[in-house]
Design a protein around this motif. Structure first.
Motif, PDB file in Angstrom:
ATOM      1  N   VAL A 263     -10.679   3.384  -8.311  1.00 26.40           N
ATOM      2  CA  VAL A 263     -10.187   3.264  -9.686  1.00 26.40           C
ATOM      3  C   VAL A 263      -9.375   1.980  -9.804  1.00 26.40           C
ATOM      4  O   VAL A 263      -8.449   1.752  -9.013  1.00 26.40           O
ATOM      5  CB  VAL A 263      -9.313   4.473 -10.069  1.00 26.40           C
ATOM      6  CG1 VAL A 263      -8.844   4.369 -11.520  1.00 26.40           C
ATOM      7  CG2 VAL A 263     -10.058   5.785  -9.827  1.00 26.40           C
ATOM      8  N   LYS A 264      -9.705   1.173 -10.785  1.00 28.07           N
ATOM      9  CA  LYS A 264      -8.954  -0.069 -10.980  1.00 28.07           C
ATOM     10  C   LYS A 264      -7.584   0.224 -11.592  1.00 28.07           C
ATOM     11  O   LYS A 264      -7.441   1.140 -12.414  1.00 28.07           O
ATOM     12  CB  LYS A 264      -9.735  -1.031 -11.881  1.00 28.07           C
ATOM     13  CG  LYS A 264      -9.088  -2.422 -11.978  1.00 28.07           C
ATOM     14  CD  LYS A 264     -10.002  -3.428 -12.637  1.00 28.07           C
ATOM     15  CE  LYS A 264     -10.166  -3.166 -14.119  1.00 28.07           C
ATOM     16  NZ  LYS A 264     -10.758  -4.327 -14.821  1.00 28.07           N
ATOM     17  N   VAL A 265      -6.600  -0.570 -11.203  1.00 27.72           N
ATOM     18  CA  VAL A 265      -5.257  -0.487 -11.771  1.00 27.72           C
ATOM     19  C   VAL A 265      -4.955  -1.809 -12.463  1.00 27.72           C
ATOM     20  O   VAL A 265      -5.114  -2.879 -11.865  1.00 27.72           O
ATOM     21  CB  VAL A 265      -4.200  -0.211 -10.673  1.00 27.72           C
ATOM     22  CG1 VAL A 265      -2.796  -0.200 -11.278  1.00 27.72           C
ATOM     23  CG2 VAL A 265      -4.496   1.097  -9.965  1.00 27.72           C
ATOM     24  N   VAL A 266      -4.529  -1.745 -13.709  1.00 25.14           N
ATOM     25  CA  VAL A 266      -4.156  -2.931 -14.481  1.00 25.14           C
ATOM     26  C   VAL A 266      -2.738  -2.726 -15.012  1.00 25.14           C
ATOM     27  O   VAL A 266      -2.474  -1.744 -15.720  1.00 25.14           O
ATOM     28  CB  VAL A 266      -5.129  -3.180 -15.653  1.00 25.14           C
ATOM     29  CG1 VAL A 266      -4.700  -4.418 -16.447  1.00 25.14           C
ATOM     30  CG2 VAL A 266      -6.552  -3.350 -15.135  1.00 25.14           C
ATOM     31  N   ASP A 267      -1.833  -3.623 -14.637  1.00 26.67           N
ATOM     32  CA  ASP A 267      -0.430  -3.517 -15.061  1.00 26.67           C
ATOM     33  C   ASP A 267       0.133  -2.135 -14.778  1.00 26.67           C
ATOM     34  O   ASP A 267       0.833  -1.530 -15.613  1.00 26.67           O
ATOM     35  CB  ASP A 267      -0.299  -3.858 -16.549  1.00 26.67           C
ATOM     36  CG  ASP A 267      -0.645  -5.306 -16.849  1.00 26.67           C
ATOM     37  OD1 ASP A 267      -0.429  -6.159 -15.958  1.00 26.67           O
ATOM     38  OD2 ASP A 267      -1.154  -5.593 -17.947  1.00 26.67           O
ATOM     39  N   GLY A 268      -0.171  -1.625 -13.602  1.00 29.58           N
ATOM     40  CA  GLY A 268       0.383  -0.351 -13.169  1.00 29.58           C
ATOM     41  C   GLY A 268      -0.286   0.879 -13.742  1.00 29.58           C
ATOM     42  O   GLY A 268       0.151   2.003 -13.454  1.00 29.58           O
TER      43      GLY A 268
ATOM     44  N   ALA B 118       1.939   9.585  -7.954  1.00 29.42           N
ATOM     45  CA  ALA B 118       2.853   9.364  -6.830  1.00 29.42           C
ATOM     46  C   ALA B 118       2.659   8.000  -6.193  1.00 29.42           C
ATOM     47  O   ALA B 118       3.639   7.327  -5.830  1.00 29.42           O
ATOM     48  CB  ALA B 118       2.662  10.466  -5.793  1.00 29.42           C
ATOM     49  N   VAL B 119       1.402   7.564  -6.040  1.00 28.83           N
ATOM     50  CA  VAL B 119       1.174   6.274  -5.375  1.00 28.83           C
ATOM     51  C   VAL B 119       1.441   5.094  -6.305  1.00 28.83           C
ATOM     52  O   VAL B 119       1.624   3.966  -5.834  1.00 28.83           O
ATOM     53  CB  VAL B 119      -0.247   6.177  -4.778  1.00 28.83           C
ATOM     54  CG1 VAL B 119      -0.444   7.223  -3.701  1.00 28.83           C
ATOM     55  CG2 VAL B 119      -1.311   6.277  -5.852  1.00 28.83           C
ATOM     56  N   LEU B 120       1.472   5.339  -7.621  1.00 29.37           N
ATOM     57  CA  LEU B 120       1.749   4.252  -8.557  1.00 29.37           C
ATOM     58  C   LEU B 120       3.226   4.152  -8.934  1.00 29.37           C
ATOM     59  O   LEU B 120       3.677   3.101  -9.391  1.00 29.37           O
ATOM     60  CB  LEU B 120       0.927   4.433  -9.844  1.00 29.37           C
ATOM     61  CG  LEU B 120      -0.575   4.219  -9.731  1.00 29.37           C
ATOM     62  CD1 LEU B 120      -1.236   4.429 -11.087  1.00 29.37           C
ATOM     63  CD2 LEU B 120      -0.898   2.826  -9.199  1.00 29.37           C
ATOM     64  N   GLU B 121       3.966   5.223  -8.739  1.00 27.05           N
ATOM     65  CA  GLU B 121       5.370   5.242  -9.154  1.00 27.05           C
ATOM     66  C   GLU B 121       6.169   4.139  -8.466  1.00 27.05           C
ATOM     67  O   GLU B 121       6.177   4.014  -7.236  1.00 27.05           O
ATOM     68  CB  GLU B 121       5.995   6.598  -8.830  1.00 27.05           C
ATOM     69  CG  GLU B 121       7.432   6.725  -9.311  1.00 27.05           C
ATOM     70  CD  GLU B 121       8.021   8.084  -8.992  1.00 27.05           C
ATOM     71  OE1 GLU B 121       9.164   8.345  -9.426  1.00 27.05           O
ATOM     72  OE2 GLU B 121       7.359   8.887  -8.295  1.00 27.05           O
TER      73      GLU B 121
ATOM     74  N   MET C 121       0.845  -1.198   0.000  1.00 26.66           N
ATOM     75  CA  MET C 121       0.000   0.000   0.000  1.00 26.66           C
ATOM     76  C   MET C 121       0.881   1.249   0.000  1.00 26.66           C
ATOM     77  O   MET C 121       1.927   1.276   0.644  1.00 26.66           O
ATOM     78  CB  MET C 121      -0.911   0.002   1.230  1.00 26.66           C
ATOM     79  CG  MET C 121      -1.824   1.206   1.319  1.00 26.66           C
ATOM     80  SD  MET C 121      -2.766   1.272   2.868  1.00 26.66           S
ATOM     81  CE  MET C 121      -3.850  -0.152   2.644  1.00 26.66           C
ATOM     82  N   ARG C 122       0.432   2.253  -0.723  1.00 25.70           N
ATOM     83  CA  ARG C 122       1.096   3.555  -0.696  1.00 25.70           C
ATOM     84  C   ARG C 122       0.024   4.632  -0.611  1.00 25.70           C
ATOM     85  O   ARG C 122      -1.018   4.528  -1.254  1.00 25.70           O
ATOM     86  CB  ARG C 122       1.961   3.755  -1.949  1.00 25.70           C
ATOM     87  CG  ARG C 122       2.745   5.063  -1.944  1.00 25.70           C
ATOM     88  CD  ARG C 122       3.651   5.161  -3.152  1.00 25.70           C
ATOM     89  NE  ARG C 122       4.706   4.151  -3.094  1.00 25.70           N
ATOM     90  CZ  ARG C 122       5.527   3.898  -4.108  1.00 25.70           C
ATOM     91  NH1 ARG C 122       5.392   4.535  -5.255  1.00 25.70           N
ATOM     92  NH2 ARG C 122       6.469   2.984  -3.972  1.00 25.70           N
ATOM     93  N   ALA C 123       0.290   5.681   0.203  1.00 18.98           N
ATOM     94  CA  ALA C 123      -0.707   6.725   0.413  1.00 18.98           C
ATOM     95  C   ALA C 123      -0.097   8.104   0.210  1.00 18.98           C
ATOM     96  O   ALA C 123       1.069   8.351   0.562  1.00 18.98           O
ATOM     97  CB  ALA C 123      -1.301   6.617   1.814  1.00 18.98           C
ATOM     98  N   TRP C 124      -0.897   8.989  -0.339  1.00 20.54           N
ATOM     99  CA  TRP C 124      -0.539  10.389  -0.609  1.00 20.54           C
ATOM    100  C   TRP C 124      -1.644  11.252  -0.026  1.00 20.54           C
ATOM    101  O   TRP C 124      -2.826  10.964  -0.219  1.00 20.54           O
ATOM    102  CB  TRP C 124      -0.436  10.560  -2.110  1.00 20.54           C
ATOM    103  CG  TRP C 124      -0.182  11.925  -2.679  1.00 20.54           C
ATOM    104  CD1 TRP C 124       1.010  12.422  -3.114  1.00 20.54           C
ATOM    105  CD2 TRP C 124      -1.159  12.946  -2.985  1.00 20.54           C
ATOM    106  NE1 TRP C 124       0.850  13.681  -3.651  1.00 20.54           N
ATOM    107  CE2 TRP C 124      -0.480  14.023  -3.574  1.00 20.54           C
ATOM    108  CE3 TRP C 124      -2.531  13.039  -2.793  1.00 20.54           C
ATOM    109  CZ2 TRP C 124      -1.128  15.184  -3.988  1.00 20.54           C
ATOM    110  CZ3 TRP C 124      -3.187  14.192  -3.192  1.00 20.54           C
ATOM    111  CH2 TRP C 124      -2.488  15.252  -3.789  1.00 20.54           C
TER     112      TRP C 124
END
Length: 273
Positions: free
Chosen positions: A35-40, A75-78, A1-4
């Motif tokens: 929001v869904k994330v697929v392959d980043g 930022a949270v996906l990087e 998990m990452r939070a901003w």
């Protein structure tokens, strides 16, 4: 998990960060998006941000800074390895007095990303006795005031279902706690209109555009005559319903399979967008 939060990545995403007087915490004065994330890559981020802005306007919150949200998402996906994940965007009234009235502090903006598992191909749903108020102040808005959904979902879980289904005050089929409902009647794919009080789901709108279907309001008992039912949502995509209360349904049926295939084919068009 990452939070901003409010422009900064938190060193510990699980540590206390929101003040005890934040209006989103004290009275549920906030809106959110998943929001869904697929392959980043985030899926249909622009559509979700548009709905976030509509929900915020519906609560008379300050205008959402969508550029700031996009910075938070980046930022949270990087550097994350997220083959399948979920982003939660939360926007609240910010610190305020301990009551319903808002203060004059700026709003709170939080973006969190975490991994997510896949839903099974089929599921069970249960009707709950609590009506959605299609004329209420929050009708159609994606707000953080989710206690009603918590109670309804707990009741559905007690009956072995993964989702609770609401009628509205008119007795018409409305929605699930976090899903929109589609059903097949006489060979025609149908779903409740937005006037029913259901959320204007991003997945719902895209499926209507990509596959088709008729928006119509009908008594919730219509399920007794339906040949197929499926749920749609950001995390479930298209998920067949095998049982609605004591009614057993083909799952997935032929229309559901076509809808699933269409979704898989078209989804890549909105990755990163």
């Amino acid at each position: 998990m990452r939070a901003w939060m409010n422009g900064e990545v938190l060193s510990d995403p699980t540590a206390p960060a929101v003040g005890v007087t934040d209006h989103g915490l004290t009275v549920g004065d906030g809106v959110f998006e998943a929001v869904k994330v697929v392959d980043g890559q985030p899926f249909a981020l622009t559509l979700h941000l548009e709905r976030l802005a509509r929900s915020a306007a519906g609560l008379a919150l300050p205008e959402v800074d969508t550029d700031a949200v996009r910075r938070g998402v980046a930022a949270v996906l990087e550097g994350q390895d997220l083959p399948l994940g979920r982003i939660r965007i939360t926007y609240t009234g910010g610190p305020a007095p301990l009551g319903s009235g808002r203060g004059d502090a700026p709003p709170t903006l939080i973006v969190v990303a975490d991994a997510m598992g896949e839903w099974p191909e089929t599921t069970r749903v249960a009707t709950v006795p609590y009506p959605r108020n299609e004329r209420g102040a929050l009708a159609g808005l994606k707000t953080t005031s989710y206690a009603e959904n918590v109670v309804a979902l707990a009741a559905a879980h007690e009956r072995g279902a993964s989702e609770a289904i609401f009628a509205n005050t008119a007795g018409n089929l409305c929605e699930g706690t976090g899903t929109n409902v589609f059903y097949v009647l006489d060979g025609e794919l149908r779903t409740p209109t937005l006037a029913s009080g259901c959320l204007a789901g991003v997945t719902r709108a895209l499926l209507l555009e990509w596959y088709g279907g008729r928006e119509v309001d009908e008594p919730i008992e219509v399920v007794e005559r339906a040949s197929e039912v499926f749920l749609v949502s950001t995390t479930r995509d298209v998920q067949a319903v095998s049982h609605w209360d004591d009614i057993e349904l083909p799952a997935p049926g032929p229309v559901t399979l076509e809808a699933m295939a269409t979704w898989r084919k078209r989804e890549p068009e909105l990755l990163g967008r």
